[in-house]
Design an enzyme around this catalytic site. Structure first.
Site, PDB file in Angstrom:
ATOM      1  N   GLN A  77     -40.252   0.136 -12.628  1.00 57.52           N
ATOM      2  CA  GLN A  77     -39.373  -0.692 -13.445  1.00 57.52           C
ATOM      3  C   GLN A  77     -40.149  -1.499 -14.474  1.00 57.52           C
ATOM      4  O   GLN A  77     -39.736  -1.631 -15.631  1.00 57.52           O
ATOM      5  CB  GLN A  77     -38.563  -1.631 -12.540  1.00 57.52           C
ATOM      6  CG  GLN A  77     -37.780  -2.710 -13.267  1.00 57.52           C
ATOM      7  CD  GLN A  77     -36.668  -2.148 -14.140  1.00 57.52           C
ATOM      8  OE1 GLN A  77     -36.191  -1.041 -13.902  1.00 57.52           O
ATOM      9  NE2 GLN A  77     -36.264  -2.898 -15.143  1.00 57.52           N
ATOM     10  N   GLU A  78     -41.278  -2.041 -14.060  1.00 53.44           N
ATOM     11  CA  GLU A  78     -42.044  -2.933 -14.934  1.00 53.44           C
ATOM     12  C   GLU A  78     -42.762  -2.188 -16.049  1.00 53.44           C
ATOM     13  O   GLU A  78     -42.821  -2.660 -17.183  1.00 53.44           O
ATOM     14  CB  GLU A  78     -43.066  -3.721 -14.107  1.00 53.44           C
ATOM     15  CG  GLU A  78     -42.476  -4.737 -13.143  1.00 53.44           C
ATOM     16  CD  GLU A  78     -42.046  -6.022 -13.848  1.00 53.44           C
ATOM     17  OE1 GLU A  78     -42.112  -6.066 -15.080  1.00 53.44           O
ATOM     18  OE2 GLU A  78     -41.650  -6.967 -13.153  1.00 53.44           O
TER      19      GLU A  78
END
Length: 802
Positions: A677-678
């Protein structure tokens, strides 16, 4: 001349005898130091090395060295490169190994050892395929040591040995090194090479640098010609402002003040946002030149001279009765910056009163409301401001947003009944507005918080009926089920959750409804999971599927590079990747991926090459593109050949993730989900806010964590080292989890939105994780938690063994 093999042995002996401790991989000397280090540095980079079943071939060792280098494990990379070199008679492998060894020292900022290693390669084996890269890394080491001329010469040698691929980039690097060395003629030649190699790119920056080089040679007239050429050749306002200021300064040196002032005036009137314009304004004011008061006020504002800006803009307003709303707006902003909120409100009110058709009219209402609640804590006044705007301007495109914001402000100040009623107005008054379904949902949540079950149920049922989005319907049904559960109607609650779970199976609310049906906690771990992968088998199944799905001719080779070998973007991207210029390489790879987006066979080849070199983001997106070409939606992709999902939801950097999972008690699938996600597993990525690396750690947080866990010479660039980033990120997340009593919702909210905010939101939720998510006031943090939950659910589906 010694053979390269002999030189390599001698050099490795020298290296082994003079390894210098680095800031991030140091060894304590005395027993006392070792004990202290063990206590202070529990996350020393020691990833678990793979255990091969047989001694790898030298070429495999080289690849393992490259991957260890990408991981940030420089000692292990050196071991792999050394093993490759010693096990091979091939001079190309030996040379590539030496370049790899040198690069490992460069990563550790051990510049003398980098230089010594590369000079040994260059002096004793002057012809090999790795030599160009060797000269590049040599130049980088010299540059870091301030030996600019040698750096420039190294870059020039790269251009000679590997022409036509990265000429624009490397020539510019050489030019900057020549500039730093004070050799302006050579700098000009290199800048001109860079311009010639830049094709259709904007070269204003390079032309400005040529002008500065001529100025360094005291050839001011020629410098001006280049500054003006840069100005004329670009549409970039920053470069125009810079070119104007530099040309103006040069005109002053030559004794032509009128021409200088004309350049400064042009920037003041057209490019007020840039600091070079402010510098020109100072010259104009000091020379007593007349300047348009409005533009002068704007330039001062954008330069951060708020008090001066407010004063100048007031003069403009008083002296120009026919003015529009611009001066009022920027004067209000300037006054607010110097904490004169009363004066700021008066300016915006004057704008609304006197300039009803102005482009800043709607903005003035919004800024008044924001100032009232954010600066003065007058929530009631702020909400009333926005409600008044809606009543006076019901047909405005901004009316729905104003109504939504008024409700949010009321909710912030715990005026929950009025907030819910205001949110409900959106669907009634602006049913086609994109924000109305969200407002209706929040109305239902707010009634739920009030304990008004019937009103909450009505609001949410209305959303189910009127919404066309499966996600929105699933969200409403989940909360309908919670209301039914709270009122004792368990069977109805389960029916609502079953309906929610079926609507959007890979979406957050459907997944959460399924968890409620099965009495499972959020982010629950699989009972048994297996991260082992038989890549050759999975790839073969994927290739068989590719041939059947896309009717590929039997002779189609899916394993080689194919036509990519001749593609200029591919060649350039690979060259950039080899030099560690990952951000630029990714740009080339992404452009190439778009170029081949309709060709499944080429996409598949591209995907495998990206996996091999560790460019995981392009591989992930290429995998999804292939499934798109097969006509698969999100749910259908889960039934695609497993290879594609192993790529899309990979266990990259597995050794260090597993080690940190064991250390912190965080599940590895959660850590993989967060990293995906990051950063999409990109080590080099930097967010717009400045967060860095795989787990997107802010520099200040990274420094604090590094000090706490024993990295005394930490630098911000170390956040791009996966070993460092994953370990610090996992530690930080574990700290938040522990602080919030094991609650992963709160821990993730703290990781993304700050622990103070997470604590405040927790006070509104009463221990209900579902309610906690809905009362988060940052939409980004809400999306963040939902996305990680969705991603972890897919990881669970892929790797769980039942």
């Amino acid at each position: 001349m010694k053979s390269l093999r002999v030189v390599l042995i001698i050099l490795l002996l020298v290296i082994a005898g003079c390894n210098l401790p680095t800031s991030l991989n140091r060894s304590p000397n005395s027993p006392e130091e070792r004990v202290t280090a063990q206590a202070q540095n529990p996350i020393t980079p020691t990833p678990l090395p793979p255990t091969p079943t047989a001694t790898p071939l030298p070429a495999v060792r080289l690849n393992q060295g490259d991957m260890a280098l990408l991981l940030g494990d420089t000692p292990r990379a050196r071991e792999e490169y050394q093993s490759a070199a010693m096990a091979s008679e091939d001079k190309e492998i030996q040379a590539a190994a030496l370049v790899g060894i040198a690069r490992s020292y460069l990563e550790e900022r051990n510049y003398p050892q980098t230089i010594e290693t590369l000079l040994a390669l260059i002096n004793e084996h002057p012809t090999n395929q790795s030599l160009a890269n060797g000269y590049y890394f040599l130049a980088e080491a010299y540059l870091a040591m301030g030996e600019n001329q040698k750096a420039a010469e190294g870059y020039e040698m790269y251009l000679q040995l590997k022409p036509g691929i990265l000429d624009d980039l490397i020539a510019e690097k050489a030019a900057e090194a020549w500039m730093a060395a004070g050799q302006y003629e050579k700098a000009i030649q290199s800048f001109q090479k860079a311009i010639q190699a830049s094709g259709s790119q904007d070269t204003a920056r390079l032309k400005i640098r040529i002008g500065q080089a001529y100025q360094g040679m005291n050839d001011v007239e020629t410098a001006i010609r280049h500054f003006l050429d840069a100005y004329q050749s670009t549409s970039n306002e920053y470069y125009k402002a810079q070119a104007n200021f530099l040309a103006g300064q040069a005109y002053l040196i030559m004794g032509f003040p009128e021409q200088a002032y004309a350049r400064f005036q042009d920037s003041v009137n057209n490019f007020p946002r840039y600091y070079d314009t402010y510098s020109g304004l100072i010259e104009l004011v000091n020379a007593g030149q007349p300047v348009n008061q409005l533009n002068r006020g704007l330039v001062n504002y954008f330069a951060g001279q708020y008090a001066l800006s407010a004063e100048v803009l007031l003069g403009y307003i008083n002296n120009n009765p026919d003015h529009d709303g611009t001066a009022h707006h920027y004067r209000a902003l300037a006054l607010r910056q110097i904490n004169n909120t009363e004066g700021a409100l008066e300016e915006w009110q004057a704008l609304i009163r006197d300039h009803p058709g102005d482009s800043f009219y709607t903005t003035a209402w919004q800024e008044i409301a924001y100032t009232q609640w954010a600066y003065l804590e007058d929530f009631e006044g702020a909400a009333n401001t926005l409600l008044t705007f809606v009543s006076q301007n019901p047909s405005s495109n901004e009316a729905p947003n104003a109504l939504f914001s008024a409700a949010r402000i009321l909710e912030r100040s715990n005026r929950l009944t009025r907030a819910a009623e205001t949110w409900e107005r959106l669907l009634q008054e602006y049913p086609s507005a994109s924000i109305s379904p969200r407002a209706q949902f929040l109305a239902g949540i707010t009634y739920y918080r009030l304990g008004a079950n019937e009103q909450a149920l009505n609001a949410l049922q209305r959303q189910v009926v009127l919404s066309t989005s499966p996600n929105d319907q699933a969200a409403a049904l989940l909360w309908i089920g919670k209301i039914q559960q709270r009122t004792g109607n368990v069977e109805a609650a389960r029916a609502s959750w079953q309906q929610a779970a079926s609507l959007d199976p890979t979406g957050y609310y459907s997944e959460r409804a399924d968890e409620l049906l099965n009495n499972q906690a959020p982010f629950h771990a699989p009972a048994v999971y297996d991260l082992g992968i038989d890549w050759s088998t999975e790839q073969q199944r994927a290739e068989d599927w590719m041939r059947d799905t896309f009717a590929l001719p039997p002779a189609t080779d899916l394993k080689g590079i194919g036509e990519l070998a001749q593609n200029p973007r591919f060649i350039r991207g690979m060259a950039l990747w080899e030099l560690g210029l990952y951000q630029s390489a990714r740009g080339e790879f992404e452009s190439l991926r778009e170029e081949i987006s309709s060709d499944p066979a080429t996409l598949y080849r591209f995907l495998n090459i990206m996996l091999e070199i560790g460019a995981y983001r392009p591989a992930i997106f290429a995998s999804r593109q292939i499934l798109n070409l097969a006509g698969m939606d999100n749910l259908q992709t889960l039934n695609a050949p497993r290879f594609f999902n192993l790529v899309r939801f990979g266990t990259y950097y597995k050794d260090v993730v597993m080690q940190e999972a064991n250390e912190t008690g965080l599940h590895p699938l959660l850590l993989f989900s967060i990293i995906r996600q990051e950063s999409f597993f990109e080590t080099f990525v930097i967010s717009s806010a400045g967060a860095r690396g795989l787990m997107q750690i802010m520099p200040a947080t990274g420094e604090e964590l590094a000090n706490r866990y024993g990295y005394p010479n930490f630098q911000v660039e170390d956040l791009h080292n996966p070993l460092i980033n994953i370990r610090l990120g996992a530690k930080y997340l574990a700290n938040q989890r522990d602080y919030f009593g094991g609650d992963l919702y709160l821990a993730l909210a703290a990781y993304n939105g700050g622990p103070g905010n997470a604590y405040a939101w927790a006070q509104l939720a009463g221990g209900d994780p579902d309610l906690f998510l809905e009362v988060i006031r940052f939409e980004e943090t809400q999306r963040y938690i939902r996305s990680i939950a969705e991603i972890m659910n897919i990881y669970r589906l892929i790797y769980e063994r039942k």
